[in-house]
Design a protein around this motif. Structure first.
Motif, PDB file in Angstrom:
ATOM      1  N   LYS A 162       0.836  -1.204   0.000  1.00  0.00           N
ATOM      2  CA  LYS A 162       0.000   0.000   0.000  1.00  0.00           C
ATOM      3  C   LYS A 162       0.872   1.255   0.000  1.00  0.00           C
ATOM      4  N   ALA A 163       1.973   1.196   0.720  1.00  0.00           N
ATOM      5  CA  ALA A 163       2.881   2.348   0.793  1.00  0.00           C
ATOM      6  C   ALA A 163       3.489   2.689  -0.565  1.00  0.00           C
ATOM      7  N   LEU A 164       3.526   1.715  -1.468  1.00  0.00           N
ATOM      8  CA  LEU A 164       4.075   1.960  -2.800  1.00  0.00           C
ATOM      9  C   LEU A 164       3.174   2.864  -3.630  1.00  0.00           C
ATOM     10  N   VAL A 165       1.887   2.874  -3.329  1.00  0.00           N
ATOM     11  CA  VAL A 165       0.931   3.565  -4.203  1.00  0.00           C
ATOM     12  C   VAL A 165       0.140   4.681  -3.520  1.00  0.00           C
ATOM     13  N   ILE A 166       0.081   4.683  -2.200  1.00  0.00           N
ATOM     14  CA  ILE A 166      -0.759   5.665  -1.516  1.00  0.00           C
ATOM     15  C   ILE A 166      -0.295   7.092  -1.778  1.00  0.00           C
ATOM     16  N   GLY A 167      -1.261   7.964  -2.053  1.00  0.00           N
ATOM     17  CA  GLY A 167      -0.967   9.369  -2.282  1.00  0.00           C
ATOM     18  C   GLY A 167      -0.511   9.693  -3.682  1.00  0.00           C
ATOM     19  N   ARG A 168      -0.236   8.672  -4.498  1.00  0.00           N
ATOM     20  CA  ARG A 168       0.253   8.900  -5.861  1.00  0.00           C
ATOM     21  C   ARG A 168      -0.903   9.184  -6.814  1.00  0.00           C
ATOM     22  N   THR A 169      -0.565   9.753  -7.974  1.00  0.00           N
ATOM     23  CA  THR A 169      -1.563   9.885  -9.023  1.00  0.00           C
ATOM     24  C   THR A 169      -1.875   8.506  -9.570  1.00  0.00           C
ATOM     25  N   LEU A 170      -2.951   8.410 -10.320  1.00  0.00           N
ATOM     26  CA  LEU A 170      -3.325   7.153 -10.952  1.00  0.00           C
ATOM     27  C   LEU A 170      -2.184   6.644 -11.829  1.00  0.00           C
ATOM     28  N   GLU A 171      -1.596   7.561 -12.598  1.00  0.00           N
ATOM     29  CA  GLU A 171      -0.511   7.184 -13.500  1.00  0.00           C
ATOM     30  C   GLU A 171       0.720   6.715 -12.738  1.00  0.00           C
ATOM     31  N   ALA A 172       1.051   7.422 -11.666  1.00  0.00           N
ATOM     32  CA  ALA A 172       2.219   7.053 -10.865  1.00  0.00           C
ATOM     33  C   ALA A 172       2.006   5.717 -10.162  1.00  0.00           C
ATOM     34  N   ALA A 173       0.772   5.462  -9.728  1.00  0.00           N
ATOM     35  CA  ALA A 173       0.465   4.179  -9.101  1.00  0.00           C
ATOM     36  C   ALA A 173       0.617   3.051 -10.112  1.00  0.00           C
ATOM     37  N   GLY A 174       0.160   3.296 -11.333  1.00  0.00           N
ATOM     38  CA  GLY A 174       0.314   2.297 -12.386  1.00  0.00           C
ATOM     39  C   GLY A 174       1.767   1.991 -12.672  1.00  0.00           C
ATOM     40  N   GLN A 175       2.583   3.042 -12.691  1.00  0.00           N
ATOM     41  CA  GLN A 175       4.014   2.859 -12.930  1.00  0.00           C
ATOM     42  C   GLN A 175       4.670   2.089 -11.785  1.00  0.00           C
ATOM     43  N   ALA A 176       4.303   2.423 -10.552  1.00  0.00           N
ATOM     44  CA  ALA A 176       4.872   1.743  -9.390  1.00  0.00           C
ATOM     45  C   ALA A 176       4.519   0.260  -9.405  1.00  0.00           C
ATOM     46  N   MET A 177       3.282  -0.051  -9.765  1.00  0.00           N
ATOM     47  CA  MET A 177       2.875  -1.444  -9.815  1.00  0.00           C
ATOM     48  C   MET A 177       3.576  -2.185 -10.955  1.00  0.00           C
ATOM     49  N   ALA A 178       3.719  -1.531 -12.091  1.00  0.00           N
ATOM     50  CA  ALA A 178       4.404  -2.166 -13.224  1.00  0.00           C
ATOM     51  C   ALA A 178       5.830  -2.554 -12.842  1.00  0.00           C
ATOM     52  N   GLU A 179       6.497  -1.669 -12.134  1.00  0.00           N
ATOM     53  CA  GLU A 179       7.868  -1.961 -11.701  1.00  0.00           C
ATOM     54  C   GLU A 179       7.877  -3.085 -10.668  1.00  0.00           C
ATOM     55  N   HIS A 180       6.939  -3.044  -9.748  1.00  0.00           N
ATOM     56  CA  HIS A 180       6.864  -4.071  -8.693  1.00  0.00           C
ATOM     57  C   HIS A 180       6.519  -5.435  -9.282  1.00  0.00           C
ATOM     58  N   PHE A 181       5.683  -5.440 -10.329  1.00  0.00           N
ATOM     59  CA  PHE A 181       5.278  -6.694 -10.965  1.00  0.00           C
ATOM     60  C   PHE A 181       6.322  -7.224 -11.941  1.00  0.00           C
ATOM     61  N   GLY A 182       7.361  -6.425 -12.182  1.00  0.00           N
ATOM     62  CA  GLY A 182       8.345  -6.828 -13.170  1.00  0.00           C
ATOM     63  C   GLY A 182       7.819  -6.711 -14.587  1.00  0.00           C
ATOM     64  N   ARG A 183       6.895  -5.768 -14.794  1.00  0.00           N
ATOM     65  CA  ARG A 183       6.308  -5.532 -16.118  1.00  0.00           C
ATOM     66  C   ARG A 183       6.450  -4.053 -16.469  1.00  0.00           C
ATOM     67  N   PRO A 184       7.664  -3.564 -16.692  1.00  0.00           N
ATOM     68  CA  PRO A 184       7.915  -2.135 -16.901  1.00  0.00           C
ATOM     69  C   PRO A 184       7.153  -1.502 -18.055  1.00  0.00           C
ATOM     70  N   GLY A 185       6.708  -2.297 -19.012  1.00  0.00           N
ATOM     71  CA  GLY A 185       5.973  -1.726 -20.137  1.00  0.00           C
ATOM     72  C   GLY A 185       4.475  -1.750 -19.961  1.00  0.00           C
ATOM     73  N   ALA A 186       4.000  -2.167 -18.804  1.00  0.00           N
ATOM     74  CA  ALA A 186       2.563  -2.365 -18.613  1.00  0.00           C
ATOM     75  C   ALA A 186       1.894  -1.273 -17.785  1.00  0.00           C
ATOM     76  N   ALA A 187       2.582  -0.168 -17.546  1.00  0.00           N
ATOM     77  CA  ALA A 187       2.032   0.876 -16.672  1.00  0.00           C
ATOM     78  C   ALA A 187       0.677   1.389 -17.148  1.00  0.00           C
ATOM     79  N   ALA A 188       0.541   1.692 -18.427  1.00  0.00           N
ATOM     80  CA  ALA A 188      -0.712   2.238 -18.954  1.00  0.00           C
ATOM     81  C   ALA A 188      -1.853   1.231 -18.809  1.00  0.00           C
ATOM     82  N   GLU A 189      -1.556  -0.038 -19.082  1.00  0.00           N
ATOM     83  CA  GLU A 189      -2.557  -1.096 -18.957  1.00  0.00           C
ATOM     84  C   GLU A 189      -3.027  -1.238 -17.514  1.00  0.00           C
TER      85      GLU A 189
END
Length: 228
Positions: free
Chosen positions: A46-73
């Motif tokens: 939760k600390a990875l995404v809280i307070g972030r914009t939608l786009e920034a949360a997507g980017q943080a999750m993409a990096e955490h999931f090991g899917r750097p190209g999947a942020a927009a999805e």
């Protein structure tokens, strides 16, 4: 420990997790995405995404999931799920309505949110706060959202208030960084208990009696006292 000035010229509120209990909706959506990738979701995630914009949360999750190209999805999936969750209704957090009304009667105020306009409006209306603010600013309406200072600087300019004579209410490190960069005093009610956050005032919720007393003292001739 610093304090809040009672001679503040304006008050600017964050929305998610501070005024409105939208974090439950976001958490449901975030947990579902983590689960879909076979990963647990707890306080650290939760600390990875809280307070972030939608786009920034997507980017943080993409990096955490090991899917750097999947942020927009991931961002699109998160938005769809959050939209559905918020449509069920979100409630104002303890003390939010009373504090907002007390501030509104005395000084100009606004909302500065890292949510996109669509979700910000849904949250405020759902919680019964839609008619409390004539000025609200969303992440997709400034060049750089939080943690950059743009949202708070834009809000203060619209209210005709100097940032260093204004107070921000926040719940996350991202929002606090934004308010500090803009030069505002910062009152904090953490969304994640136990986090060590920079603050001028720190409380457990917006219903604390000393906070409401501070708000009712704004704009009076005896200004100059401070809330410790």
């Amino acid at each position: 420990m610093r304090s809040l000035p009672t001679d503040a010229e304006a008050v600017v509120f964050d929305c998610d997790g501070l005024l409105v209990n939208t974090e439950d909706s976001w958490t449901v959506a975030e947990a579902a995405l983590f689960a879909a990738h076979g990963l647990p979701f707890g306080p650290a995630q939760k600390a990875l995404v809280i307070g972030r914009t939608l786009e920034a949360a997507g980017q943080a999750m993409a990096e955490h999931f090991g899917r750097p190209g999947a942020a927009a999805e991931l961002c699109a999936e998160l938005l769809e799920t959050v939209r559905g969750e918020l449509a069920r209704g979100a409630t104002a957090l303890p003390g939010a309505v009373e504090l907002v009304r007390a501030c509104r009667a005395r000084v100009p105020m606004a909302v500065a949110s890292n949510s996109p306009r669509e979700l910000l409006d849904i949250a405020l209306e759902s919680a019964g706060l839609g008619d409390c603010f004539t000025r609200t600013f969303a992440a997709d309406e400034v060049r750089s959202p939080k943690p950059a200072p743009d949202l708070y600087l834009t809000a203060c300019a619209a209210l005709g208030a100097a940032p260093n004579r204004s107070v921000a209410f926040e719940d996350s490190a991202t929002g606090i960084a934004s308010a500090r960069a803009a030069g505002l005093h910062v009152a904090v009610v953490p969304s994640l208990p136990g986090t060590d956050l920079d603050h001028d005032w720190l409380g457990t919720d917006l219903a604390e009696p000393e906070l409401l007393a501070w708000a009712k003292g704004l704009g009076r001739s005896g200004a100059g006292r401070r809330l410790a």
